[in-house]
Design a protein around this motif. Sequence first.
Motif, PDB file in Angstrom:
ATOM      1  N   PHE A 410      52.366   1.813  -4.216  1.00 39.76           N
ATOM      2  CA  PHE A 410      51.309   0.915  -3.738  1.00 39.76           C
ATOM      3  C   PHE A 410      51.218   0.938  -2.214  1.00 39.76           C
ATOM      4  O   PHE A 410      50.114   0.940  -1.651  1.00 39.76           O
ATOM      5  N   LYS A 411      52.356   0.949  -1.568  1.00 39.79           N
ATOM      6  CA  LYS A 411      52.376   0.919  -0.107  1.00 39.79           C
ATOM      7  C   LYS A 411      51.717   2.163   0.468  1.00 39.79           C
ATOM      8  O   LYS A 411      50.900   2.087   1.385  1.00 39.79           O
ATOM      9  N   ARG A 412      52.046   3.319  -0.066  1.00 39.31           N
ATOM     10  CA  ARG A 412      51.437   4.565   0.407  1.00 39.31           C
ATOM     11  C   ARG A 412      49.939   4.573   0.151  1.00 39.31           C
ATOM     12  O   ARG A 412      49.147   4.972   1.012  1.00 39.31           O
ATOM     13  N   ALA A 413      49.557   4.142  -1.043  1.00 41.81           N
ATOM     14  CA  ALA A 413      48.136   4.175  -1.395  1.00 41.81           C
ATOM     15  C   ALA A 413      47.327   3.252  -0.497  1.00 41.81           C
ATOM     16  O   ALA A 413      46.281   3.644   0.039  1.00 41.81           O
ATOM     17  N   CYS A 414      47.801   2.023  -0.315  1.00 39.03           N
ATOM     18  CA  CYS A 414      47.004   1.011   0.370  1.00 39.03           C
ATOM     19  C   CYS A 414      47.081   1.108   1.884  1.00 39.03           C
ATOM     20  O   CYS A 414      46.109   0.780   2.572  1.00 39.03           O
ATOM     21  N   GLU A 415      48.198   1.551   2.416  1.00 40.10           N
ATOM     22  CA  GLU A 415      48.361   1.556   3.861  1.00 40.10           C
ATOM     23  C   GLU A 415      48.043   2.902   4.500  1.00 40.10           C
ATOM     24  O   GLU A 415      47.866   2.962   5.714  1.00 40.10           O
ATOM     25  N   ILE A 416      47.983   3.962   3.713  1.00 43.52           N
ATOM     26  CA  ILE A 416      47.714   5.282   4.289  1.00 43.52           C
ATOM     27  C   ILE A 416      46.427   5.873   3.737  1.00 43.52           C
ATOM     28  O   ILE A 416      45.490   6.158   4.481  1.00 43.52           O
ATOM     29  N   HIS A 417      46.360   6.065   2.433  1.00 41.22           N
ATOM     30  CA  HIS A 417      45.287   6.868   1.853  1.00 41.22           C
ATOM     31  C   HIS A 417      44.047   6.059   1.460  1.00 41.22           C
ATOM     32  O   HIS A 417      42.935   6.581   1.524  1.00 41.22           O
ATOM     33  N   LEU A 418      44.236   4.808   1.028  1.00 40.46           N
ATOM     34  CA  LEU A 418      43.103   4.010   0.546  1.00 40.46           C
ATOM     35  C   LEU A 418      43.084   2.648   1.228  1.00 40.46           C
ATOM     36  O   LEU A 418      43.106   1.598   0.566  1.00 40.46           O
ATOM     37  N   PRO A 419      43.031   2.615   2.552  1.00 42.36           N
ATOM     38  CA  PRO A 419      43.125   1.319   3.239  1.00 42.36           C
ATOM     39  C   PRO A 419      41.922   0.414   3.011  1.00 42.36           C
ATOM     40  O   PRO A 419      42.024  -0.792   3.222  1.00 42.36           O
ATOM     41  N   ARG A 420      40.793   0.966   2.575  1.00 45.95           N
ATOM     42  CA  ARG A 420      39.578   0.161   2.410  1.00 45.95           C
ATOM     43  C   ARG A 420      39.110   0.111   0.949  1.00 45.95           C
ATOM     44  O   ARG A 420      37.996  -0.322   0.678  1.00 45.95           O
ATOM     45  N   LYS A 421      39.958   0.561   0.014  1.00 42.01           N
ATOM     46  CA  LYS A 421      39.607   0.510  -1.399  1.00 42.01           C
ATOM     47  C   LYS A 421      40.220  -0.752  -2.007  1.00 42.01           C
ATOM     48  O   LYS A 421      41.442  -0.880  -2.088  1.00 42.01           O
ATOM     49  N   PRO A 422      39.396  -1.719  -2.430  1.00 43.43           N
ATOM     50  CA  PRO A 422      39.947  -3.014  -2.857  1.00 43.43           C
ATOM     51  C   PRO A 422      40.738  -2.970  -4.154  1.00 43.43           C
ATOM     52  O   PRO A 422      41.666  -3.762  -4.323  1.00 43.43           O
ATOM     53  N   SER A 423      40.400  -2.083  -5.062  1.00 41.90           N
ATOM     54  CA  SER A 423      41.041  -2.123  -6.383  1.00 41.90           C
ATOM     55  C   SER A 423      42.551  -1.950  -6.303  1.00 41.90           C
ATOM     56  O   SER A 423      43.313  -2.678  -6.954  1.00 41.90           O
ATOM     57  N   MET A 424      43.019  -0.980  -5.489  1.00 36.67           N
ATOM     58  CA  MET A 424      44.456  -0.757  -5.379  1.00 36.67           C
ATOM     59  C   MET A 424      45.150  -1.941  -4.724  1.00 36.67           C
ATOM     60  O   MET A 424      46.267  -2.324  -5.106  1.00 36.67           O
ATOM     61  N   HIS A 425      44.521  -2.554  -3.734  1.00 38.22           N
ATOM     62  CA  HIS A 425      45.116  -3.720  -3.095  1.00 38.22           C
ATOM     63  C   HIS A 425      45.224  -4.886  -4.082  1.00 38.22           C
ATOM     64  O   HIS A 425      46.232  -5.612  -4.095  1.00 38.22           O
ATOM     65  N   LEU A 426      44.191  -5.071  -4.895  1.00 39.94           N
ATOM     66  CA  LEU A 426      44.233  -6.145  -5.878  1.00 39.94           C
ATOM     67  C   LEU A 426      45.319  -5.889  -6.916  1.00 39.94           C
ATOM     68  O   LEU A 426      46.020  -6.822  -7.345  1.00 39.94           O
ATOM     69  N   SER A 451      40.628  -6.119   6.757  1.00 38.36           N
ATOM     70  CA  SER A 451      40.137  -4.741   6.850  1.00 38.36           C
ATOM     71  C   SER A 451      38.708  -4.613   6.338  1.00 38.36           C
ATOM     72  O   SER A 451      37.890  -3.901   6.925  1.00 38.36           O
ATOM     73  N   VAL A 452      38.412  -5.282   5.232  1.00 36.33           N
ATOM     74  CA  VAL A 452      37.077  -5.229   4.633  1.00 36.33           C
ATOM     75  C   VAL A 452      36.606  -6.666   4.418  1.00 36.33           C
ATOM     76  O   VAL A 452      36.719  -7.210   3.316  1.00 36.33           O
ATOM     77  N   PRO A 453      36.083  -7.311   5.454  1.00 40.16           N
ATOM     78  CA  PRO A 453      35.694  -8.718   5.316  1.00 40.16           C
ATOM     79  C   PRO A 453      34.463  -8.889   4.429  1.00 40.16           C
ATOM     80  O   PRO A 453      33.641  -7.991   4.289  1.00 40.16           O
ATOM     81  N   GLY A 454      34.378 -10.073   3.832  1.00 38.29           N
ATOM     82  CA  GLY A 454      33.181 -10.427   3.072  1.00 38.29           C
ATOM     83  C   GLY A 454      33.227 -10.092   1.596  1.00 38.29           C
ATOM     84  O   GLY A 454      32.227 -10.303   0.905  1.00 38.29           O
ATOM     85  N   LEU A 455      34.355  -9.597   1.074  1.00 39.08           N
ATOM     86  CA  LEU A 455      34.437  -9.267  -0.349  1.00 39.08           C
ATOM     87  C   LEU A 455      34.763 -10.526  -1.147  1.00 39.08           C
ATOM     88  O   LEU A 455      35.823 -11.137  -0.974  1.00 39.08           O
TER      89      LEU A 455
END
Length: 693
Positions: A410-426, A451-455
């Motif tokens: 999760f850390k690699r996905a959310c902090e490096i490769h997908l920083p603006r993709k909400p599904s992985m963060h959720l 990072s992605v305000p307004g969601l």
Amino acid sequence: MEAEYSDANLNGAAEGIRSEPGIEQDEASGDDVTGSVEEGPAPAEESAATATGSEGGGLYSAGLEDYGEEEDQDYPREFEKFWKLTQESPVDFSAWTSLLQYIEQEGHMCAARKALGAFLSRYPYCYGYWKKWVDMERRSGFINKAVQVCLRGLQLFPLSLDLWIHYLSFLQETLNMNLPQSALRIREAFRSAVDAAGWDFRSDRLWEMYADWERDQGDPRAATAVYDRVLSIPTQLYQQHFHRFKELVSSHSPREILSAEEFLRLRSEVMQGCAAVTPDPDGGSEVSPPGLTPGERETDEHEQKIRELLVARRQQVYESNELEVSKRWSFEEAIKRPYFHVKPLDRAQLRNWHSYLDFEVGAEAGAGPGGRAELLFERCLVACALYEEFWSKYAKFQAQRSVDRARNVFKRACEIHLPRKPSMHLLWAAFEAARGNLKEARRVLEALEQSVPGLAMVRLRRASVERRAGNLEGAESLLREAVLQSQAAPLRSFYSIKLARQLLRVQRDRGKARRVLQDAIDRDPTDSKLHLALLDLELSTAEPGQSEGPVLQCLSRALSCSLPPQTRLLLSRQRLEFQQDFGSSVQSLLTAYDEHQNLLNETASVKRRLENGDCEEEEGEEPEEKKVKSEDGLVATPIDHTTVSMPTPPAPLMGGDLNSSQAAYNYGAWYQQQYGAYGYQSPWNYNQYYPPS
């Protein structure tokens, strides 16, 4: 012989690259680049320490933003222009490539470090730019910095065969091979390379490079050990490895290529199988005992038989490995793009990766843990780094083995490769919350919202985390803040309804909930969803005998607003039904009936004008009444002045408590359908009892 793929595989490489005798110094320091230097910590030591970080965070979380921020900060003017474009749109890959093309031509090392560091922190799987960075440092005379870049790249991309090979070649070219430490360090680097990437199906070049280097060092026994490892690993050129192994066996005596233990065992088997017969001086014969004394040498025949037995043993391993290769060959052939790129993959390749992963996970489950599935996930995520589905699949796989491993994914996905993709963060936040780590769940969601305000989904998830934790005031505060910060009216109304539901259903505060909806209606009086939500609240919370006033007040207020015609018609019908069932004044019922008839006449009049073509319409646009559905989901139906058909009302917005009451108020259509043949008239056809007013 399978080696588990883990962060520790880089430890040997990281520990081996320090400023020891044998490595060239930076020209900028003024030292001789061809001689040895004093022992002591070098700039690479910091990278080495990072590489030995604990599992679950240290290896993949290393960033490059702080790298190279020394020396000159005066960047070229053109650089600032390109850099600004990347900061304004960090996801614009073409803006990054334009910047990198510029710094490669310009040759300004501080600018190059800043640009490459930022780019590779965001796209660490771009091997070519790691190589360019290393080469730029080396050409500029910064040898130790080039080593740092190699190590940092291997921390973030440990599966890169090309980067490992470039790093190993770099060591061989820059180390002083007259010093014994140099060979030791290169050997340790080779071991780290095959531990990290040697299980890749296309790792043959790395294995051959390793075996050839050992042979060049005059150590055929070490080369044999290399082949012993690779012969049991499914790789693309598995046949070539076996062929070269047999060449090694045929060109050296068994004593030179085998360990002492294996050599003695094989020689004993050979001697027992064909005992040598020597002549007896007395005319008889004597059988020599098995084995030879330490001072004796094997005959050519014995050596040949030992070679044959040695190859036969490896032949069994080779055939078993060949079967494993055949199971994977079709999957590997379907992989057309094993490297990273921002362009999407075609569906066939995505399906192939899913099928290949399912196969490897199933094979591992049947044969016990071995690391092949984990390595295949890592390979897949090089080509599919921007696809959330593969990261979530990998996290689910790792969660069955270790919480820390799943957290690392999760850390690699959310902090490096997908920083603006909400599904992985959720998913990550839910993963942490499910394990009681609410602090981390909050941090993940807050970082995503910044990072992605307004969601809306993120704010609602934050509120739900607080609600489940028992922090009802915190949940209410988050929703109120969302209402105040929302600029668009639909989103503001959405949050208001969510806040009212929280206050009513969870906190049991009907007064607060009502005020929230009333304030929202004051701000957005034409939003029909707010009126329906308030009506739902009044109907579902009113006590017996006290519901008439608030409900009728809510309906009258809604009907006085500029709502869509179909919504007003629906609310008018609900007012008639409510007054019929619960109203205390006949006169109020008649007044409501008259107003409903007027609304029906207005709607019918508009419909007739549209049908007769009296109203001007834009070319190609359907009349409003002919559209299948209005914005509220109501089906437009022909209107009868005597019998009104009841459309299905929209689902209530306050949690479903209105369903039973709405069903109770929808008597008209049901009775007309069930009892129309018996002369039953719609209860709203009051003309048979009262004259029109």
